[in-house]
Motif scaffolding. Structure first.
Motif, PDB file in Angstrom:
ATOM      1  N   VAL B 224       0.834  -1.195   0.000  1.00  0.00           N
ATOM      2  CA  VAL B 224       0.000   0.000   0.000  1.00  0.00           C
ATOM      3  C   VAL B 224       0.874   1.252   0.000  1.00  0.00           C
ATOM      4  CG1 VAL B 224      -1.855   1.213   1.208  1.00  0.00           C
ATOM      5  CG2 VAL B 224      -1.833  -1.269   1.150  1.00  0.00           C
ATOM      6  N   PHE B 225       2.067   1.127   0.533  1.00  0.00           N
ATOM      7  CA  PHE B 225       2.991   2.262   0.546  1.00  0.00           C
ATOM      8  C   PHE B 225       3.305   2.724  -0.879  1.00  0.00           C
ATOM      9  CE2 PHE B 225       7.337   4.000   0.528  1.00  0.00           C
ATOM     10  CZ  PHE B 225       7.147   5.081   1.392  1.00  0.00           C
ATOM     11  N   SER B 226       3.459   1.780  -1.798  1.00  0.00           N
ATOM     12  CA  SER B 226       3.729   2.215  -3.176  1.00  0.00           C
ATOM     13  C   SER B 226       2.531   2.968  -3.740  1.00  0.00           C
ATOM     14  CB  SER B 226       4.137   1.047  -4.066  1.00  0.00           C
ATOM     15  OG  SER B 226       3.538  -0.139  -3.655  1.00  0.00           O
ATOM     16  N   GLY B 227       1.322   2.574  -3.291  1.00  0.00           N
ATOM     17  CA  GLY B 227       0.145   3.335  -3.683  1.00  0.00           C
ATOM     18  C   GLY B 227       0.144   4.719  -3.066  1.00  0.00           C
ATOM     19  N   PHE B 228       0.625   4.779  -1.849  1.00  0.00           N
ATOM     20  CA  PHE B 228       0.737   6.063  -1.129  1.00  0.00           C
ATOM     21  C   PHE B 228       1.641   7.007  -1.913  1.00  0.00           C
ATOM     22  CE2 PHE B 228       3.273   8.331   2.240  1.00  0.00           C
ATOM     23  CZ  PHE B 228       2.282   9.205   2.641  1.00  0.00           C
ATOM     24  N   LEU B 229       2.766   6.470  -2.389  1.00  0.00           N
ATOM     25  CA  LEU B 229       3.690   7.292  -3.183  1.00  0.00           C
ATOM     26  C   LEU B 229       2.999   7.787  -4.452  1.00  0.00           C
ATOM     27  CD1 LEU B 229       7.078   5.401  -2.885  1.00  0.00           C
ATOM     28  CD2 LEU B 229       6.250   7.366  -1.588  1.00  0.00           C
ATOM     29  N   MET B 230       2.214   6.913  -5.054  1.00  0.00           N
ATOM     30  CA  MET B 230       1.499   7.291  -6.266  1.00  0.00           C
ATOM     31  C   MET B 230       0.498   8.403  -5.975  1.00  0.00           C
ATOM     32  SD  MET B 230       1.137   7.021  -9.376  1.00  0.00           S
ATOM     33  CE  MET B 230       0.443   6.362 -10.855  1.00  0.00           C
ATOM     34  N   ALA B 231      -0.255   8.244  -4.898  1.00  0.00           N
ATOM     35  CA  ALA B 231      -1.243   9.260  -4.533  1.00  0.00           C
ATOM     36  C   ALA B 231      -0.549  10.597  -4.287  1.00  0.00           C
ATOM     37  CB  ALA B 231      -2.022   8.819  -3.296  1.00  0.00           C
ATOM     38  N   LEU B 232       0.577  10.550  -3.599  1.00  0.00           N
ATOM     39  CA  LEU B 232       1.328  11.782  -3.348  1.00  0.00           C
ATOM     40  C   LEU B 232       1.819  12.373  -4.668  1.00  0.00           C
ATOM     41  CD1 LEU B 232       3.546  11.178  -0.192  1.00  0.00           C
ATOM     42  CD2 LEU B 232       1.473  12.543  -0.407  1.00  0.00           C
ATOM     43  N   ALA B 233       2.321  11.501  -5.537  1.00  0.00           N
ATOM     44  CA  ALA B 233       2.843  11.983  -6.820  1.00  0.00           C
ATOM     45  C   ALA B 233       1.730  12.658  -7.618  1.00  0.00           C
ATOM     46  CB  ALA B 233       3.432  10.829  -7.615  1.00  0.00           C
ATOM     47  N   ILE B 234       0.523  12.145  -7.488  1.00  0.00           N
ATOM     48  CA  ILE B 234      -0.596  12.757  -8.215  1.00  0.00           C
ATOM     49  C   ILE B 234      -0.948  14.102  -7.605  1.00  0.00           C
ATOM     50  CG2 ILE B 234      -3.060  12.572  -8.711  1.00  0.00           C
ATOM     51  CD1 ILE B 234      -2.617   9.513  -8.947  1.00  0.00           C
ATOM     52  N   VAL B 235      -1.158  14.109  -6.301  1.00  0.00           N
ATOM     53  CA  VAL B 235      -1.670  15.328  -5.670  1.00  0.00           C
ATOM     54  C   VAL B 235      -0.593  16.415  -5.633  1.00  0.00           C
ATOM     55  CG1 VAL B 235      -1.137  14.843  -3.236  1.00  0.00           C
ATOM     56  CG2 VAL B 235      -3.213  16.094  -3.837  1.00  0.00           C
ATOM     57  N   LEU B 236       0.655  16.020  -5.513  1.00  0.00           N
ATOM     58  CA  LEU B 236       1.718  17.021  -5.419  1.00  0.00           C
ATOM     59  C   LEU B 236       2.026  17.661  -6.779  1.00  0.00           C
ATOM     60  CD1 LEU B 236       4.212  15.493  -2.828  1.00  0.00           C
ATOM     61  CD2 LEU B 236       2.568  17.351  -2.540  1.00  0.00           C
ATOM     62  N   VAL B 237       1.586  17.033  -7.833  1.00  0.00           N
ATOM     63  CA  VAL B 237       1.726  17.676  -9.143  1.00  0.00           C
ATOM     64  C   VAL B 237       0.421  18.373  -9.519  1.00  0.00           C
ATOM     65  CG1 VAL B 237       2.153  17.283 -11.593  1.00  0.00           C
ATOM     66  CG2 VAL B 237       3.477  16.040  -9.895  1.00  0.00           C
ATOM     67  N   ALA B 238      -0.697  17.688  -9.260  1.00  0.00           N
ATOM     68  CA  ALA B 238      -1.994  18.228  -9.670  1.00  0.00           C
ATOM     69  C   ALA B 238      -2.319  19.533  -8.930  1.00  0.00           C
ATOM     70  CB  ALA B 238      -3.095  17.197  -9.425  1.00  0.00           C
ATOM     71  N   PHE B 239      -2.039  19.580  -7.648  1.00  0.00           N
ATOM     72  CA  PHE B 239      -2.442  20.763  -6.871  1.00  0.00           C
ATOM     73  C   PHE B 239      -1.684  22.018  -7.305  1.00  0.00           C
ATOM     74  CE2 PHE B 239      -2.998  23.296  -2.954  1.00  0.00           C
ATOM     75  CZ  PHE B 239      -4.384  23.311  -2.953  1.00  0.00           C
ATOM     76  N   PRO B 240      -0.344  21.953  -7.419  1.00  0.00           N
ATOM     77  CA  PRO B 240       0.364  23.145  -7.910  1.00  0.00           C
ATOM     78  C   PRO B 240      -0.083  23.562  -9.308  1.00  0.00           C
ATOM     79  CG  PRO B 240       1.909  21.628  -6.916  1.00  0.00           C
ATOM     80  CD  PRO B 240       0.603  20.902  -7.010  1.00  0.00           C
ATOM     81  N   LEU B 241      -0.535  22.600 -10.110  1.00  0.00           N
ATOM     82  CA  LEU B 241      -1.061  22.966 -11.428  1.00  0.00           C
ATOM     83  C   LEU B 241      -2.417  23.653 -11.290  1.00  0.00           C
ATOM     84  CD1 LEU B 241      -0.308  19.854 -13.692  1.00  0.00           C
ATOM     85  CD2 LEU B 241       0.658  22.147 -13.870  1.00  0.00           C
ATOM     86  N   ALA B 242      -3.195  23.166 -10.342  1.00  0.00           N
ATOM     87  CA  ALA B 242      -4.556  23.685 -10.175  1.00  0.00           C
ATOM     88  C   ALA B 242      -4.546  25.122  -9.651  1.00  0.00           C
ATOM     89  CB  ALA B 242      -5.350  22.782  -9.229  1.00  0.00           C
ATOM     90  N   ILE B 243      -3.521  25.491  -8.878  1.00  0.00           N
ATOM     91  CA  ILE B 243      -3.503  26.828  -8.273  1.00  0.00           C
ATOM     92  C   ILE B 243      -3.480  27.941  -9.329  1.00  0.00           C
ATOM     93  CG2 ILE B 243      -2.107  28.408  -6.879  1.00  0.00           C
ATOM     94  CD1 ILE B 243      -1.555  26.097  -4.981  1.00  0.00           C
ATOM     95  N   PRO B 244      -2.505  27.942 -10.258  1.00  0.00           N
ATOM     96  CA  PRO B 244      -2.538  29.014 -11.263  1.00  0.00           C
ATOM     97  C   PRO B 244      -3.775  28.924 -12.150  1.00  0.00           C
ATOM     98  CG  PRO B 244      -0.800  27.433 -11.759  1.00  0.00           C
ATOM     99  CD  PRO B 244      -1.311  27.088 -10.401  1.00  0.00           C
TER     100      PRO B 244
END
Lengths: 257, 447
Positions: B224-244
């Motif tokens: 599940v940890f590898s899934g955790f990394l994936m979730a982080l990788a998604i949100v940590l890229v998606a959120f900074p994109l969503a802000i501008p």
């Protein structure tokens, strides 16, 4: 032209008019706030505008630097009609310093930065120059030791003096004061008025909307009494305070004092 | 009549066997001479060396976990053994308890004779001394139990010697290496737990076994940890994109241009008016049909960013509008133009004010990455799901919950800290730009 202006014509020529408000009207929908205002302000003159709440004096002042867009009429500043199309209104506003009732300091910037920001962005002064002028202007209003404070750390009176310094740092030709002391505790009013007095003594052209009768009497070259969106009466402090011509003025002054 | 024939045949057979043996010996001696010149011992042949697979599934031999070592060897015709030694690699644990030496004989080596040697241990070396010399040319099997190879795994090489009746000791040549798979601390913890009586007692409760099985917690953590990394990788890229993106939408929303206002309004109404789940389905199933092929990860990021931007837009719009108009007036009265006022006065204050709400939105987006499991993005829930499918236990979902809480709980604290700080500085600002969504989701924030 009103009578009082004729009286002064011997000392102040037409060339000295720095701000001329001509037949100024302002309506919000059906509500007519200003109903034809004509005021000339001469270079170096301190004009104090009095009047009850809702008389339109603040609106008139905000029309001078076009924070409010006049419905009709003209504002002539240094010979040019600034209500005309194609006028660089930002350039004009930089020469018309304004101080607000609510100070309106930028809360995210330090005191010094508050005074520097417009110098840098509007006048394109270097950071060093802007900083030097900021410190100098803050020193003049007695806040030389507060330059690195945040606005929230200052008292209301101190904040208002920062606001004055912020406007003065732009080297304005005219200063507009919109009830600058109305939001202050009585004991804090004095310091702000002292700064304004100094400014007047230094020859700054000022249009002051206020309820401070003593200030008006002591400092004003001319007092204008407004009510119902028109200028009811104007003249020297002595004329308006001691021998008001209009019944409405008399009533207002009687209420105040 | 038949006897002499038999004898002749038998004699011929023996002769043939001798010939073959001699040839083999010669070939062997030749080969050994070439490779290991000083070691003449090559007569004893290793037939087999294995360790019993000890993984939960598959045929891997894991380090750090008990296994059984099996070594089979064929002594040469004229070799009568009186004993042998086996030296195990450094770091390998073993015990001579239950160890067994068997002589296999007969057809298909099905006949067994137990040798019952005496064992002695010296360091990593086990020495087996037979009670008496065995017959020559026997086939031996050693079974050594309780062998634990080092956890890091790798290729492990054993060495061995044997002793003949005449007292000579020879090295065993050509011992194949054993391939041991490395094991992690978690694997070891799991095998440790497996042996604990309290775990058994714990798991005897149906509820505990189903939801909080310690063994499955341990085994699903790394997965599940590898899934955790994936979730982080998604949100940590998606959120900074969503802000501008969201910020531009909010500027369009408050602009005087009807067209810009309309476009922005249309976008946020569509996005906020439909479930994120549906948007994910449309993107993941619709785009490939339309011939647009984007990888799962980038597409997941894009969909999450586009979804979040609509909510951020409303947060920013409310944030900008919560700045007192006096700020704008003060800046404009100083001669600053619209752009400068926005840039130096309004936006910095907006960001400061919306920081708590922004963090809440980050939490929501992070939780929403779980929706991507429905389209096969390998994030937390997806990994948990695969383990649930194989184990039939709900425990992996509980582990998944832990991975969400790992992020959301500290951030929730950050949000309240930021809110307190804001409230402390500007007590009048009660109408903080809290999105309606944040309120609506307050319920599911508690899970």
């Amino acid at each position: 032209m009103s009578e009082s202006n004729e009286v002064r014509e011997d000392v102040m020529s037409e060339d000295d008019v720095i701000v001329r408000i001509k037949d100024l009207h302002k309506s919000y929908g059906d509500l007519e706030v200003l109903r034809g205002i004509d005021i000339d302000v001469h270079r170096g003159e301190v004009v104090v505008v009095l009047g009850p709440s809702g008389s339109g004096k603040s609106t008139m002042l905000r029309c001078v630097n076009l924070l409010e867009k006049p419905t009709s009429g003209q504002i002539i500043f240094e010979g040019a009609d600034i209500t005309a199309k194609g006028v660089d209104i930002n350039g004009v506003r930089a020469k018309l310093g304004m101080v607000f009732q609510q100070f309106n300091l930028f809360p995210h910037l330090s005191v010094k930065k508050n005074v520097m920001i417009a110098q840098q962005k509007v006048l394109k002064r270097s950071k060093e120059e802007a900083e030097q002028i900021a410190v100098q202007e803050l020193g003049k209003v007695g806040l030389g030791d507060r330059v690195d404070f945040m606005p929230s750390q200052l008292s209301g009176g101190q904040q208002q003096r920062v606001a004055i310094a912020r406007a003065l740092a732009m080297n304005p030709h005219v200063m507009l004061f919109d009830e600058a002391t109305s939001a202050l505790d009585p004991e804090l009013v004095r310091d702000v008025l002292a700064v304004m007095r100094d400014l007047a003594r230094g020859g700054m052209t000022m249009i002051v909307v206020t309820h401070e009768m003593k200030f008006a009497r002591d400092v004003a070259d001319r007092v204008i009494f407004m009510d119902g969106g028109v200028v009811v009466e104007q003249g020297t402090p002595a004329e308006v305070f001691d021998h008001p011509k209009s019944e409405r003025t008399r009533e207002f002054l009687g209420h105040i004092s | 009549m038949t006897e002499p024939v038999n004898t002749t045949l038998g004699g011929a057979r023996t002769a043939l066997r001798r010939l073959v043996a001699a040839c083999a010996l010669a070939a062997c001696a030749l080969g050994c001479g070439a490779v290991l010149a000083p070691a003449p011992a090559c007569a004893l042949e290793v037939q087999k060396l294995t360790a019993q697979p000890n993984a939960d599934a598959g045929s891997d031999v894991l380090g750090g976990k008990e296994t059984r070592l099996t070594w089979e060897f064929q002594a040469d015709e004229d070799e009568a053994l009186t004993g042998f030694t086996v030296t195990l690699p450094q770091g390998t644990e073993f015990s001579t308890e239950d160890a067994r030496v068997t002589i296999l004989s007969g057809e298909d080596l099905m006949d067994r004779t137990f040798v019952k040697p005496k064992y002695s241990v010296d360091g990593q070396t086990v020495k087996a001394t037979f009670p008496k010399a065995t017959e020559a040319g026997k086939y031996f099997r050693l079974e050594l139990y309780h062998v634990v190879f080092p956890t890091q795994g790798g290729s492990e090489q054993l060495s061995a010697t044997y002793e003949l009746a005449d007292g000579t000791e020879k090295d065993v040549a050509n011992i194949p290496a054993l391939t041991i798979k490395g094991t992690s601390a978690l694997d070891q913890l799991e095998s440790f737990l497996e042996e604990q009586p309290w775990v058994e007692a714990w798991n005897s409760n149906r509820f505990l076994r189903l939801f909080l099985n310690p063994l499955i917690i341990v085994s699903s953590l790394p997965v599940v940890f590898s899934g955790f990394l994936m979730a982080l990788a998604i949100v940590l890229v998606a959120f900074p994109l969503a802000i501008p993106f969201g910020f531009i939408l909010s500027l369009m929303r408050i602009s005087n241009s009807r067209i810009l206002h309309g476009i922005s309004g249309f976008y946020i109404n569509i996005i906020r008016g439909t479930p994120a789940f549906l948007q994910i389905y449309i993107a993941f199933f619709g785009l490939p049909l339309a011939g647009v092929n984007i990888g799962n990860y980038p597409l997941g990021v894009i969909v999450m960013a586009m979804n979040s931007a609509a909510y951020l837009c409303e947060i920013f719009r409310a944030g900008i509008q919560s700045i007192p108009p006096g700020q704008n007036e003060a800046a404009r009265s100083l001669g600053m133009n619209r752009m400068q006022t926005m840039l130096y006065v309004i936006i910095p204050q907006t960001f400061r004010n919306v920081l708590p709400t922004l963090t809440s939105e980050f939490i929501l987006l992070y939780k929403d990455t779980s929706l991507l499991a429905a389209v096969g993005v390998m994030e937390i829930v997806m990994y948990a799901k695969t383990i649930v499918a194989t184990t039939g236990s709900i425990t992996p979902y509980v582990v998944a919950a832990l991975f969400y809480l790992l992020v959301t709980l500290p951030l929730t604290r950050v949000v309240s800290g930021l809110e307190n700080r804001l409230a402390g500085k500007t007590p009048a600002k009660k109408n903080s730009p809290k999105g309606a969504r944040a309120k609506a989701n307050a319920a599911d924030a508690t899970l």
